[in-house]
Write a protein that holds these residues in place. Structure first.
Motif, PDB file in Angstrom:
ATOM      1  N   MET A   1       0.701  -1.139  -0.086  1.00 22.68           N
ATOM      2  CA  MET A   1       0.001  -0.005   0.094  1.00 22.68           C
ATOM      3  C   MET A   1       0.973   1.205   0.098  1.00 22.68           C
ATOM      4  SD  MET A   1      -3.176   1.017   2.457  1.00 22.68           S
ATOM      5  CE  MET A   1      -2.159   0.943   3.991  1.00 22.68           C
ATOM      6  N   ASP A   2       0.559   2.006  -0.866  1.00 24.37           N
ATOM      7  CA  ASP A   2       1.310   3.324  -0.953  1.00 24.37           C
ATOM      8  C   ASP A   2       1.016   4.447  -0.058  1.00 24.37           C
ATOM      9  OD1 ASP A   2       2.872   2.786  -3.267  1.00 24.37           O
ATOM     10  OD2 ASP A   2       1.218   3.106  -4.651  1.00 24.37           O
ATOM     11  N   LEU A   3       1.590   5.188   0.478  1.00 27.02           N
ATOM     12  CA  LEU A   3       1.462   6.268   1.470  1.00 27.02           C
ATOM     13  C   LEU A   3       1.901   7.788   0.751  1.00 27.02           C
ATOM     14  CD1 LEU A   3       2.884   5.043   4.679  1.00 27.02           C
ATOM     15  CD2 LEU A   3       0.496   5.068   4.057  1.00 27.02           C
ATOM     16  N   SER A   4       0.888   8.470   0.756  1.00 25.91           N
ATOM     17  CA  SER A   4       1.004   9.712   0.174  1.00 25.91           C
ATOM     18  C   SER A   4       0.625  10.859   1.289  1.00 25.91           C
ATOM     19  CB  SER A   4       0.040  10.058  -1.037  1.00 25.91           C
ATOM     20  OG  SER A   4       0.415   9.190  -2.080  1.00 25.91           O
ATOM     21  N   VAL A   5       0.887  12.233   0.882  1.00 20.99           N
ATOM     22  CA  VAL A   5       0.752  13.331   1.635  1.00 20.99           C
ATOM     23  C   VAL A   5      -0.464  14.021   1.013  1.00 20.99           C
ATOM     24  CG1 VAL A   5       1.413  15.457   2.633  1.00 20.99           C
ATOM     25  CG2 VAL A   5       2.865  13.545   2.561  1.00 20.99           C
ATOM     26  N   MET A   6      -1.492  14.558   1.737  1.00 20.94           N
ATOM     27  CA  MET A   6      -2.504  15.212   1.503  1.00 20.94           C
ATOM     28  C   MET A   6      -2.630  16.501   2.051  1.00 20.94           C
ATOM     29  SD  MET A   6      -5.731  15.696  -0.014  1.00 20.94           S
ATOM     30  CE  MET A   6      -6.657  14.265  -0.580  1.00 20.94           C
ATOM     31  N   PHE A   7      -2.680  17.569   1.596  1.00 22.60           N
ATOM     32  CA  PHE A   7      -2.814  19.158   2.005  1.00 22.60           C
ATOM     33  C   PHE A   7      -4.413  19.455   1.852  1.00 22.60           C
ATOM     34  CE2 PHE A   7       1.522  19.118   0.638  1.00 22.60           C
ATOM     35  CZ  PHE A   7       2.245  19.500   1.855  1.00 22.60           C
ATOM     36  N   PHE A   8      -5.101  19.444   2.855  1.00 27.68           N
ATOM     37  CA  PHE A   8      -6.558  19.771   2.868  1.00 27.68           C
ATOM     38  C   PHE A   8      -6.981  21.181   3.493  1.00 27.68           C
ATOM     39  CE2 PHE A   8     -11.053  18.528   3.088  1.00 27.68           C
ATOM     40  CZ  PHE A   8     -11.350  18.053   1.853  1.00 27.68           C
ATOM     41  N   GLY A   9      -6.236  21.400   4.718  1.00 32.50           N
ATOM     42  CA  GLY A   9      -6.664  22.236   5.565  1.00 32.50           C
ATOM     43  C   GLY A   9      -5.837  23.733   5.452  1.00 32.50           C
ATOM     44  N   LEU A 312      -2.984   0.758   9.166  1.00 31.42           N
ATOM     45  CA  LEU A 312      -2.500   0.544   8.091  1.00 31.42           C
ATOM     46  C   LEU A 312      -2.765  -0.874   7.423  1.00 31.42           C
ATOM     47  CD1 LEU A 312       0.690   2.381   7.882  1.00 31.42           C
ATOM     48  CD2 LEU A 312      -1.209   2.833   6.538  1.00 31.42           C
ATOM     49  N   ALA A 313      -2.604  -2.109   8.309  1.00 29.36           N
ATOM     50  CA  ALA A 313      -2.887  -3.348   7.923  1.00 29.36           C
ATOM     51  C   ALA A 313      -4.169  -3.570   7.785  1.00 29.36           C
ATOM     52  CB  ALA A 313      -2.114  -4.486   9.205  1.00 29.36           C
ATOM     53  N   LEU A 315      -6.486  -1.256   6.885  1.00 28.11           N
ATOM     54  CA  LEU A 315      -6.932  -0.845   5.605  1.00 28.11           C
ATOM     55  C   LEU A 315      -6.484  -1.422   4.313  1.00 28.11           C
ATOM     56  CD1 LEU A 315      -6.516   2.923   6.431  1.00 28.11           C
ATOM     57  CD2 LEU A 315      -8.800   1.703   6.161  1.00 28.11           C
ATOM     58  N   ALA A 316      -5.328  -2.107   4.614  1.00 33.11           N
ATOM     59  CA  ALA A 316      -4.795  -2.615   3.406  1.00 33.11           C
ATOM     60  C   ALA A 316      -5.703  -4.137   3.167  1.00 33.11           C
ATOM     61  CB  ALA A 316      -3.414  -3.086   3.604  1.00 33.11           C
ATOM     62  N   GLU A 317      -6.081  -4.618   4.309  1.00 35.62           N
ATOM     63  CA  GLU A 317      -6.974  -6.139   4.268  1.00 35.62           C
ATOM     64  C   GLU A 317      -8.201  -5.577   3.516  1.00 35.62           C
ATOM     65  OE1 GLU A 317      -9.044  -9.082   7.467  1.00 35.62           O
ATOM     66  OE2 GLU A 317      -7.363  -7.877   7.908  1.00 35.62           O
ATOM     67  N   LEU A 318      -8.579  -4.412   3.834  1.00 30.67           N
ATOM     68  CA  LEU A 318      -9.948  -3.727   3.247  1.00 30.67           C
ATOM     69  C   LEU A 318      -9.716  -3.875   1.481  1.00 30.67           C
ATOM     70  CD1 LEU A 318     -11.412  -1.370   5.376  1.00 30.67           C
ATOM     71  CD2 LEU A 318     -12.471  -3.718   5.009  1.00 30.67           C
ATOM     72  N   GLY A 319      -8.528  -3.711   1.154  1.00 32.13           N
ATOM     73  CA  GLY A 319      -8.411  -3.610  -0.196  1.00 32.13           C
ATOM     74  C   GLY A 319      -7.812  -2.121  -0.622  1.00 32.13           C
ATOM     75  N   VAL A 320      -7.542  -1.393   0.203  1.00 33.80           N
ATOM     76  CA  VAL A 320      -7.135  -0.002  -0.103  1.00 33.80           C
ATOM     77  C   VAL A 320      -5.605   0.025  -0.717  1.00 33.80           C
ATOM     78  CG1 VAL A 320      -6.487   2.281   1.099  1.00 33.80           C
ATOM     79  CG2 VAL A 320      -8.449   0.686   1.792  1.00 33.80           C
ATOM     80  N   ASP A 321      -5.405   0.989  -1.647  1.00 31.45           N
ATOM     81  CA  ASP A 321      -4.294   0.850  -2.294  1.00 31.45           C
ATOM     82  C   ASP A 321      -3.197   1.985  -2.136  1.00 31.45           C
ATOM     83  OD1 ASP A 321      -4.892  -1.255  -4.813  1.00 31.45           O
ATOM     84  OD2 ASP A 321      -6.331   0.215  -5.083  1.00 31.45           O
ATOM     85  N   GLU A 322      -3.885   3.061  -1.405  1.00 34.83           N
ATOM     86  CA  GLU A 322      -3.089   4.109  -1.113  1.00 34.83           C
ATOM     87  C   GLU A 322      -3.566   4.922  -0.014  1.00 34.83           C
ATOM     88  OE1 GLU A 322      -1.810   8.383  -3.565  1.00 34.83           O
ATOM     89  OE2 GLU A 322      -2.690   6.747  -4.415  1.00 34.83           O
ATOM     90  N   ILE A 323      -3.007   5.272   0.938  1.00 31.56           N
ATOM     91  CA  ILE A 323      -3.519   6.554   1.998  1.00 31.56           C
ATOM     92  C   ILE A 323      -2.870   7.669   1.730  1.00 31.56           C
ATOM     93  CG2 ILE A 323      -3.659   7.125   4.240  1.00 31.56           C
ATOM     94  CD1 ILE A 323      -4.992   4.475   3.825  1.00 31.56           C
ATOM     95  N   LEU A 346       8.056   3.918  10.088  1.00 38.55           N
ATOM     96  CA  LEU A 346       7.064   2.679   9.937  1.00 38.55           C
ATOM     97  C   LEU A 346       6.688   2.104   8.756  1.00 38.55           C
ATOM     98  CD1 LEU A 346       4.933   1.179  11.835  1.00 38.55           C
ATOM     99  CD2 LEU A 346       3.345   2.927  11.352  1.00 38.55           C
ATOM    100  N   ALA A 347       6.856   2.777   7.784  1.00 46.82           N
ATOM    101  CA  ALA A 347       6.531   2.188   6.295  1.00 46.82           C
ATOM    102  C   ALA A 347       7.802   1.488   5.978  1.00 46.82           C
ATOM    103  CB  ALA A 347       6.403   3.250   5.265  1.00 46.82           C
ATOM    104  N   GLU A 348       9.051   1.777   6.338  1.00 39.15           N
ATOM    105  CA  GLU A 348      10.182   1.264   6.083  1.00 39.15           C
ATOM    106  C   GLU A 348      10.392  -0.189   6.633  1.00 39.15           C
ATOM    107  OE1 GLU A 348      13.675   3.605   6.677  1.00 39.15           O
ATOM    108  OE2 GLU A 348      13.058   4.943   5.191  1.00 39.15           O
ATOM    109  N   LEU A 349       9.957  -0.254   8.154  1.00 38.32           N
ATOM    110  CA  LEU A 349       9.963  -1.315   8.819  1.00 38.32           C
ATOM    111  C   LEU A 349       8.898  -2.378   8.542  1.00 38.32           C
ATOM    112  CD1 LEU A 349      10.725  -2.852  11.320  1.00 38.32           C
ATOM    113  CD2 LEU A 349       9.180  -1.555  12.821  1.00 38.32           C
ATOM    114  N   LYS A 350       7.794  -1.990   7.942  1.00 40.47           N
ATOM    115  CA  LYS A 350       6.848  -2.998   7.362  1.00 40.47           C
ATOM    116  C   LYS A 350       7.372  -3.531   5.956  1.00 40.47           C
ATOM    117  CE  LYS A 350       2.482  -2.155   7.310  1.00 40.47           C
ATOM    118  NZ  LYS A 350       1.857  -3.002   8.036  1.00 40.47           N
TER     119      LYS A 350
END
Length: 354
Positions: A1-9, A312-313, A315-323, A346-350
């Motif tokens: 699963m990919d991790l991205s950054v969202m600016f929204f606020g 994260l685990a 959401l990945a189990e649900l089928g999410v491709d990217e957060i 955390l992502a590197e450890l996983k």
């Protein structure tokens, strides 16, 4: 699963004054660090005339700045409010950004929802959903370099091809959804990705929508889009702290303030239901408190590294491709950067444990 950054606020009001220049500097600083840390993409919204999202009126302008400030991270619009813009202009603007980024652009298109936003295009508000879905094929065709007929200044049709030509032959596209299952299915039928959020739905409701989306995507013909699996990107409020207590201490006040601002914005929408429009400050504060506590239990990356790893685990189990990690809800820049670094670790450890 990919991790991205969202600016929204990015609500940059301080003591009644705005410092938008500093806010943009903070966004660029965070973007450079996310690029260095290996995050997948940067997402920026489109907002107009509102306290929430006040620095995001033009995704392609900000996207151009992000493109030249970074080297490898994706530049995503999350979202372009499609009924506010002519498709020719959308294709032109984002082709510029695609060239500046050497082919890193992707767009999520949205119908729009707040009546005030449509001050820019009042005639498109009533049928905004149909306009959005109908424009997606045209946008793909324009991006691919095909000619299209539109009326010119005399009212007569003229055949045009947008310029400049983008780097990518195919435009990566998502459809933004606030949670309506029909929008998830429409995104699948169009072979677009879907950009949603964990907020406002249970785990079971989210699982059902993902299933509907996958089925619609699998059954749809190829349309210059994603493959038959599709792509599910979910926005989630994010701050990875040293421990859960630190997260509550640092994130509680800014996130509840952000949520209250968002609720007030929703109440100001002229198509809001009577209950929402009549929200008092006391009820708004209660709803913000409830939402914050819910986020701590499920649907966010607010917590210790251990808590966030479990989320994260799940959401990945649900089928999410990217957060798409929503990080600018009111924390200071240094805290945002610290949280991003913990998330990257955390992502590197996983990845190492696979």
């Amino acid at each position: 699963m990919d991790l991205s950054v969202m600016f929204f606020g990015a609500d940059s009001t301080t003591a009644g004054q705005t410092s938008h220049e500093q806010t943009y500097e903070d966004i660029l600083t965070v973007a450079r660090e996310a690029d260095r840390l290996g995050f997948h993409a940067l997402w920026t919204p489109e907002r107009h005339f509102q306290q929430v999202g006040q620095v995001f009126p033009s995704p392609p302008v900000l996207g151009a700045a992000l493109a030249v400030a970074t080297e490898r991270i994706g530049i995503r619009a999350g979202s372009v409010v499609l009924p506010l813009h002519h498709p020719l202009k959308v294709a032109e603007d984002w082709a510029v950004v695609d060239n500046l980024s050497h082919g890193r652009v992707g767009l999520s298109v949205a119908t729009g929802w707040h009546s005030t936003d449509f001050t820019l295009a009042p005639g498109t508000y009533a049928d905004r959903r149909a306009r959005t879905m109908d424009t997606v094929p045209a946008l793909r065709s324009l991006w691919a370099g095909e000619s299209a007929e539109y009326p010119d200044g005399t009212g007569r049709p003229v055949s045009v091809v947008t310029q400049p030509r983008p780097v990518q032959d195919t435009l990566p596209l998502w459809i933004t959804t606030s949670g309506n299952p029909e929008t998830w299915e429409a995104a699948g039928r169009l072979r677009c990705g879907v950009l949603g959020a964990t907020v406002g739905q249970s785990r079971d409701e989210l699982a059902d929508k993902i299933d509907r989306y996958r089925a619609a995507c699998s059954a749809a013909p190829d349309q210059r889009g994603t493959d038959a699996h599709g792509r599910v990107t979910l926005m989630a409020h994010t701050y990875v702290g040293a421990d859960d207590a630190e997260v509550r201490r640092l994130a509680a006040a800014p996130l509840k303030s952000y949520l209250a601002s968002y609720l007030r914005q929703t109440a100001a929408n002229r198509t809001a239901d009577a209950g929402t429009a009549a929200l008092t400050e006391e009820k708004t504060a209660m709803l913000a408190e409830f939402a914050f506590e819910r986020y701590l239990s499920w649907g966010s990356l607010l917590g210790s590294p251990g808590h966030c790893a479990k989320m994260l685990a799940d959401l990945a189990e649900l089928g999410v491709d990217e957060i798409a990690c929503f990080i600018d809800f009111g924390l200071g820049r240094d805290d945002v950067l610290t949280g991003l670094r913990r998330l990257a670790e955390l992502a590197e450890l996983k990845e190492a444990l696979r």
